[in-house]
Motif scaffolding. Sequence first.
Motif, short mmCIF file in Angstrom:
data_model
loop_
_atom_site.label_atom_id
_atom_site.label_comp_id
_atom_site.label_asym_id
_atom_site.label_seq_id
_atom_site.Cartn_x
_atom_site.Cartn_y
_atom_site.Cartn_z
N LEU A 160 4.27 50.61 27.77
CA LEU A 160 3.49 50.73 29.01
C LEU A 160 3.33 52.06 29.46
CD1 LEU A 160 1.71 49.01 31.09
CD2 LEU A 160 4.07 48.76 32.64
N GLU A 161 4.33 52.82 29.62
CA GLU A 161 4.06 54.35 30.17
C GLU A 161 3.25 55.00 29.33
OE1 GLU A 161 5.18 55.51 33.11
OE2 GLU A 161 5.89 53.58 33.84
N SER A 162 2.97 54.61 28.05
CA SER A 162 2.32 55.66 27.18
C SER A 162 0.94 55.49 27.23
CB SER A 162 2.79 55.40 25.67
OG SER A 162 2.24 54.15 25.37
N LEU A 163 0.46 54.51 27.89
CA LEU A 163 -0.91 54.30 28.01
C LEU A 163 -1.65 55.39 29.08
CD1 LEU A 163 -1.03 50.49 28.34
CD2 LEU A 163 -1.49 51.72 26.29
N ASP A 164 -2.86 55.95 28.57
CA ASP A 164 -3.45 57.00 29.40
C ASP A 164 -4.49 56.44 30.23
OD1 ASP A 164 -6.08 57.19 28.02
OD2 ASP A 164 -4.64 56.93 26.47
N GLU A 165 -4.84 56.93 31.52
CA GLU A 165 -5.73 56.47 32.48
C GLU A 165 -7.05 55.99 31.77
OE1 GLU A 165 -5.93 59.17 35.63
OE2 GLU A 165 -3.92 58.77 36.24
N ARG A 166 -7.40 56.74 30.90
CA ARG A 166 -8.73 56.44 30.21
C ARG A 166 -8.72 54.92 29.45
NH1 ARG A 166 -11.92 59.88 25.75
NH2 ARG A 166 -13.69 58.60 25.39
N ALA A 167 -7.67 54.67 28.77
CA ALA A 167 -7.43 53.66 28.01
C ALA A 167 -7.51 52.35 29.08
CB ALA A 167 -6.24 53.51 27.37
N VAL A 168 -6.66 52.61 30.05
CA VAL A 168 -6.42 51.53 31.27
C VAL A 168 -7.76 51.26 31.76
CG1 VAL A 168 -5.38 50.88 33.21
CG2 VAL A 168 -4.34 51.99 31.54
N ALA A 169 -8.68 52.27 32.11
CA ALA A 169 -10.00 52.07 32.72
C ALA A 169 -11.04 51.30 31.91
CB ALA A 169 -10.48 53.37 33.19
N ARG A 170 -10.86 51.89 30.51
CA ARG A 170 -11.70 51.00 29.40
C ARG A 170 -11.35 49.44 29.45
NH1 ARG A 170 -15.89 49.44 27.78
NH2 ARG A 170 -16.57 49.47 25.59
N MET A 171 -10.05 49.21 29.43
CA MET A 171 -9.56 47.78 29.52
C MET A 171 -10.08 47.20 30.37
SD MET A 171 -5.71 48.17 28.25
CE MET A 171 -5.01 49.41 26.99
N LYS A 172 -9.88 47.73 31.73
CA LYS A 172 -10.54 47.05 33.10
C LYS A 172 -11.99 46.68 32.96
CE LYS A 172 -6.79 48.62 36.09
NZ LYS A 172 -6.59 49.49 37.48
N GLU A 173 -12.73 47.65 32.34
CA GLU A 173 -14.14 47.53 32.09
C GLU A 173 -14.54 46.18 31.28
OE1 GLU A 173 -15.73 50.95 30.57
OE2 GLU A 173 -15.56 52.25 32.31
N LEU A 174 -13.70 45.81 30.28
CA LEU A 174 -13.75 44.85 29.40
C LEU A 174 -13.45 43.56 29.68
CD1 LEU A 174 -13.06 46.75 26.02
CD2 LEU A 174 -15.40 45.93 26.80
N SER A 175 -12.52 43.45 30.79
CA SER A 175 -11.93 42.04 31.35
C SER A 175 -12.99 41.32 31.89
CB SER A 175 -10.77 42.44 32.30
OG SER A 175 -10.20 41.44 32.98
N ASP A 176 -13.44 40.24 31.34
CA ASP A 176 -14.44 39.20 32.01
C ASP A 176 -14.09 37.63 32.12
OD1 ASP A 176 -14.51 38.83 29.30
OD2 ASP A 176 -16.51 39.40 29.08
N ARG A 177 -12.80 37.50 31.70
CA ARG A 177 -12.39 36.05 31.68
C ARG A 177 -11.10 35.90 31.98
NH1 ARG A 177 -15.27 34.56 26.57
NH2 ARG A 177 -16.68 35.88 27.87
N ILE A 203 -0.51 45.54 25.37
CA ILE A 203 -1.01 45.78 26.88
C ILE A 203 -2.68 45.61 26.58
CG2 ILE A 203 -1.04 47.14 29.07
CD1 ILE A 203 1.51 46.05 28.40
N GLY A 204 -3.50 44.74 27.34
CA GLY A 204 -4.73 44.73 27.10
C GLY A 204 -5.44 43.62 28.10
N VAL A 205 -6.41 43.45 27.90
CA VAL A 205 -7.27 42.51 28.77
C VAL A 205 -8.03 41.35 27.81
CG1 VAL A 205 -7.78 44.11 30.38
CG2 VAL A 205 -9.38 43.77 28.59
N VAL A 206 -8.15 40.18 28.38
CA VAL A 206 -8.98 39.14 27.63
C VAL A 206 -10.46 39.37 27.71
CG1 VAL A 206 -9.35 36.45 27.95
CG2 VAL A 206 -6.93 37.33 28.18
#
Length: 296
Positions: A160-177, A203-206
Amino acid sequence: MLEPLNQALDHLEAHLDREVDIAEAARIAAMSEYHFRRLFSTLAGMPLTVYVRRRRMTLAGAEVLSGELTLLDVAVRYGYGSGEAFARAFRSVHGIGPGEARRTGAVLTAQPRMSFRVVVEGSTTMRYRIVEKERFRIVGRKARVPLVHEGVNAAAAAHLESLDERAVARMKELSDREPEGVLSAAVHLTDSREDGAEADYWIGVVTGPEATAEDLDALDVPAGTWAVFDNRGPYPRALQELWRDVFTQWFPSNPYASRPGPELLRTRPVEIGAEADSQLWIPVELSGWSAGSSPS
C-alpha cells in the motif's frame, strides 16, 4: 451443516490406511470438493492434505514404536510404495526417521482427530446482503503477500505504501461501480487459509470489463453472486475477526458455499487501532444445503 462435515471426517479417518477419496468425503459433507477443502482449511487452520498426512503419521508412529510390523509393512499399510517415501513423510511430521524412532523409542508428534462444533459467544450479529454482479474488472496494482490472521500484515502494508499518488488518482478516475473507491482484493492461490499461505493482494478499484490503464494491472472477474458484510471496529483486529467469523459461523449456518474469486475489502480509514468502517465482499454460490438436510 456441521454434522455432515463431521461425517466426512469420519470417512477420512476410516480410510487412512488406503487411498483417501476427497471427492467422496466432500459428497458426504454435501458440498463441492473445492468448498470442502476451503472450509476445512479455514476451520482447522491447515490444508486438508496436511491434516490427512499428520493423522496417517500419527497412527503409523504408534505402529513403528510397537515393533509388531516391519517398517516396510507399516509403510505399505499406510499407502507408501517405498520405505524412502514413507521415511520422508514420517520425518516431515515427527522430525525423525522411522528407523531411528524405533531404535530409540523417541517421543513422536501426535495429530489429534478433529471434529467441529459451533461455539456461540455473546450476542454478536452479522449484517450481510446478497448481491448479483455482472462481470467487472479490477484495475490497480498487485503483490504476492503471506496471509496474517492477527496483527498487521507488513507485506500488505508495504505494498500500500509503495503506491504513488499518480497511480491512486488514476484508479479513482476509473472507479465507476460498487464497491466504490479504492479497495483491496485477495486472490487465494491455494485452498489453504493458514498463516503464511500466499495470496495475490490487489490495491485497486472496481470498474467496467473494458476499462484499461496502461500503467496499472488488470484482473477480469466473471459475473456471480457475492455476500457483502458490513463491519465497524478497531483496524485491523475487527476486520480479521469478521473474516474468521464469516467462514466459521456464517457459512456453516447459511445455504451458501464460497467459490473461486477475489475477496474484496473496502475500509475507511486504514489506520492501525482506529475505528474503521469495513465492507467485505465474498464470492459465493448456493450450496443446496438447508436446515435439517443430510447428504443422500
